[in-house]
Design a protein around this motif. Sequence first.
Motif, PDB file in Angstrom:
ATOM      1  N   GLN A   1      -3.160 -34.442 -33.195  1.00  0.00           N
ATOM      2  CA  GLN A   1      -4.619 -34.421 -33.239  1.00  0.00           C
ATOM      3  C   GLN A   1      -5.163 -34.141 -31.835  1.00  0.00           C
ATOM      4  N   VAL A   2      -5.982 -33.126 -31.733  1.00  0.00           N
ATOM      5  CA  VAL A   2      -6.579 -32.763 -30.458  1.00  0.00           C
ATOM      6  C   VAL A   2      -7.810 -33.625 -30.205  1.00  0.00           C
ATOM      7  N   GLN A   3      -7.952 -34.105 -28.976  1.00  0.00           N
ATOM      8  CA  GLN A   3      -9.165 -34.796 -28.550  1.00  0.00           C
ATOM      9  C   GLN A   3      -9.732 -34.082 -27.344  1.00  0.00           C
ATOM     10  N   LEU A   4     -11.065 -34.013 -27.265  1.00  0.00           N
ATOM     11  CA  LEU A   4     -11.735 -33.269 -26.209  1.00  0.00           C
ATOM     12  C   LEU A   4     -12.688 -34.180 -25.457  1.00  0.00           C
ATOM     13  N   VAL A   5     -12.674 -34.081 -24.123  1.00  0.00           N
ATOM     14  CA  VAL A   5     -13.584 -34.865 -23.292  1.00  0.00           C
ATOM     15  C   VAL A   5     -14.255 -33.930 -22.296  1.00  0.00           C
ATOM     16  N   GLU A   6     -15.583 -33.829 -22.401  1.00  0.00           N
ATOM     17  CA  GLU A   6     -16.339 -32.984 -21.486  1.00  0.00           C
ATOM     18  C   GLU A   6     -16.789 -33.779 -20.267  1.00  0.00           C
ATOM     19  N   SER A   7     -16.981 -33.082 -19.166  1.00  0.00           N
ATOM     20  CA  SER A   7     -17.527 -33.680 -17.955  1.00  0.00           C
ATOM     21  C   SER A   7     -18.168 -32.589 -17.116  1.00  0.00           C
ATOM     22  N   GLY A   8     -18.903 -33.015 -16.092  1.00  0.00           N
ATOM     23  CA  GLY A   8     -19.474 -32.065 -15.153  1.00  0.00           C
ATOM     24  C   GLY A   8     -20.961 -31.808 -15.307  1.00  0.00           C
ATOM     25  N   GLY A   9     -21.577 -32.391 -16.312  1.00  0.00           N
ATOM     26  CA  GLY A   9     -23.007 -32.202 -16.484  1.00  0.00           C
ATOM     27  C   GLY A   9     -23.801 -32.949 -15.421  1.00  0.00           C
ATOM     28  N   GLY A  10     -25.105 -32.695 -15.393  1.00  0.00           N
ATOM     29  CA  GLY A  10     -25.953 -33.376 -14.432  1.00  0.00           C
ATOM     30  C   GLY A  10     -27.287 -32.688 -14.292  1.00  0.00           C
ATOM     31  N   LEU A  11     -28.008 -33.085 -13.259  1.00  0.00           N
ATOM     32  CA  LEU A  11     -29.322 -32.512 -12.948  1.00  0.00           C
ATOM     33  C   LEU A  11     -29.160 -31.497 -11.820  1.00  0.00           C
ATOM     34  N   VAL A  12     -29.715 -30.312 -12.019  1.00  0.00           N
ATOM     35  CA  VAL A  12     -29.612 -29.257 -11.017  1.00  0.00           C
ATOM     36  C   VAL A  12     -30.938 -28.513 -10.956  1.00  0.00           C
ATOM     37  N   GLN A  13     -31.268 -27.989  -9.801  1.00  0.00           N
ATOM     38  CA  GLN A  13     -32.505 -27.215  -9.656  1.00  0.00           C
ATOM     39  C   GLN A  13     -32.325 -25.806 -10.203  1.00  0.00           C
ATOM     40  N   PRO A  14     -33.409 -25.170 -10.614  1.00  0.00           N
ATOM     41  CA  PRO A  14     -33.304 -23.774 -11.048  1.00  0.00           C
ATOM     42  C   PRO A  14     -32.644 -22.913  -9.973  1.00  0.00           C
ATOM     43  N   GLY A  15     -31.757 -22.036 -10.418  1.00  0.00           N
ATOM     44  CA  GLY A  15     -30.989 -21.204  -9.500  1.00  0.00           C
ATOM     45  C   GLY A  15     -29.685 -21.821  -9.055  1.00  0.00           C
ATOM     46  N   SER A  17     -25.996 -24.223  -9.620  1.00  0.00           N
ATOM     47  CA  SER A  17     -24.749 -24.033 -10.371  1.00  0.00           C
ATOM     48  C   SER A  17     -24.155 -25.371 -10.782  1.00  0.00           C
ATOM     49  N   LEU A  18     -23.425 -25.326 -11.880  1.00  0.00           N
ATOM     50  CA  LEU A  18     -22.630 -26.455 -12.342  1.00  0.00           C
ATOM     51  C   LEU A  18     -21.358 -25.911 -12.965  1.00  0.00           C
ATOM     52  N   ARG A  19     -20.307 -26.712 -12.931  1.00  0.00           N
ATOM     53  CA  ARG A  19     -19.085 -26.348 -13.644  1.00  0.00           C
ATOM     54  C   ARG A  19     -18.750 -27.469 -14.609  1.00  0.00           C
ATOM     55  N   LEU A  20     -18.720 -27.131 -15.882  1.00  0.00           N
ATOM     56  CA  LEU A  20     -18.340 -28.079 -16.922  1.00  0.00           C
ATOM     57  C   LEU A  20     -16.849 -27.982 -17.180  1.00  0.00           C
ATOM     58  N   SER A  21     -16.256 -29.124 -17.497  1.00  0.00           N
ATOM     59  CA  SER A  21     -14.839 -29.174 -17.847  1.00  0.00           C
ATOM     60  C   SER A  21     -14.669 -29.772 -19.233  1.00  0.00           C
ATOM     61  N   CYS A  22     -13.672 -29.301 -19.941  1.00  0.00           N
ATOM     62  CA  CYS A  22     -13.321 -29.841 -21.259  1.00  0.00           C
ATOM     63  C   CYS A  22     -11.817 -30.082 -21.248  1.00  0.00           C
ATOM     64  N   LYS A  64     -24.814 -14.005 -20.378  1.00  0.00           N
ATOM     65  CA  LYS A  64     -23.931 -12.968 -19.820  1.00  0.00           C
ATOM     66  C   LYS A  64     -24.310 -12.672 -18.369  1.00  0.00           C
ATOM     67  N   GLY A  65     -23.297 -12.611 -17.528  1.00  0.00           N
ATOM     68  CA  GLY A  65     -23.520 -12.359 -16.113  1.00  0.00           C
ATOM     69  C   GLY A  65     -23.812 -13.604 -15.305  1.00  0.00           C
ATOM     70  N   ARG A  66     -24.060 -14.723 -15.991  1.00  0.00           N
ATOM     71  CA  ARG A  66     -24.355 -15.986 -15.286  1.00  0.00           C
ATOM     72  C   ARG A  66     -23.277 -17.044 -15.538  1.00  0.00           C
ATOM     73  N   PHE A  67     -22.744 -17.078 -16.752  1.00  0.00           N
ATOM     74  CA  PHE A  67     -21.747 -18.088 -17.120  1.00  0.00           C
ATOM     75  C   PHE A  67     -20.375 -17.431 -17.254  1.00  0.00           C
ATOM     76  N   ASN A  83     -23.864 -20.381 -13.337  1.00  0.00           N
ATOM     77  CA  ASN A  83     -24.590 -19.996 -12.129  1.00  0.00           C
ATOM     78  C   ASN A  83     -25.999 -19.541 -12.493  1.00  0.00           C
ATOM     79  N   SER A  84     -26.854 -19.478 -11.490  1.00  0.00           N
ATOM     80  CA  SER A  84     -28.238 -19.021 -11.679  1.00  0.00           C
ATOM     81  C   SER A  84     -28.893 -19.742 -12.856  1.00  0.00           C
ATOM     82  N   LEU A  85     -28.755 -21.036 -12.864  1.00  0.00           N
ATOM     83  CA  LEU A  85     -29.249 -21.825 -13.992  1.00  0.00           C
ATOM     84  C   LEU A  85     -30.765 -21.759 -14.097  1.00  0.00           C
TER      85      LEU A  85
END
Length: 121
Positions: A1-15, A17-22, A64-67, A83-85
């Motif tokens: 059975q596969v289990q998934l845990v995401e991380s890396g979210g948060g508050l960021v200003q326009p423009g 970047s964030l990197r999410l992990s799963c 496209k071009g940002r993520f 990027n360029s959020l």
Amino acid sequence: QVQLVESGGGLVQPGGSLRLSCAASGIISGVYVMSWYRQGPGKQRELVATINSGGGTNYVDSVKGRFTISRDYAKNTVFLQMNSLKPEDTAVYYCRHQTFYDYRQNLEGTWGQGTQVTVSS
């Protein structure tokens, strides 16, 4: 059975970047598809990006071009570099695993619990 845990979210200003992990635990083998979805306030959940076991990727037009979706085979982890959020990227982001059978039969597969991304000044 596969289990998934995401991380890396948060508050960021326009423009910014964030990197999410799963991080996937359990056995991931064979042909599969890993995806990132998001659900913004008052919106339906939408597909953002996919990567398959062959390394092929797809993106919704709005990112496209940002993520960039990528994988670390050794760590069983899928990433979403954003990027360029923009404020409209604000959403809960979910990771999803589907076996090839799940994908072809449009079955649910396995979902993570989600991570909040907020883009605001």
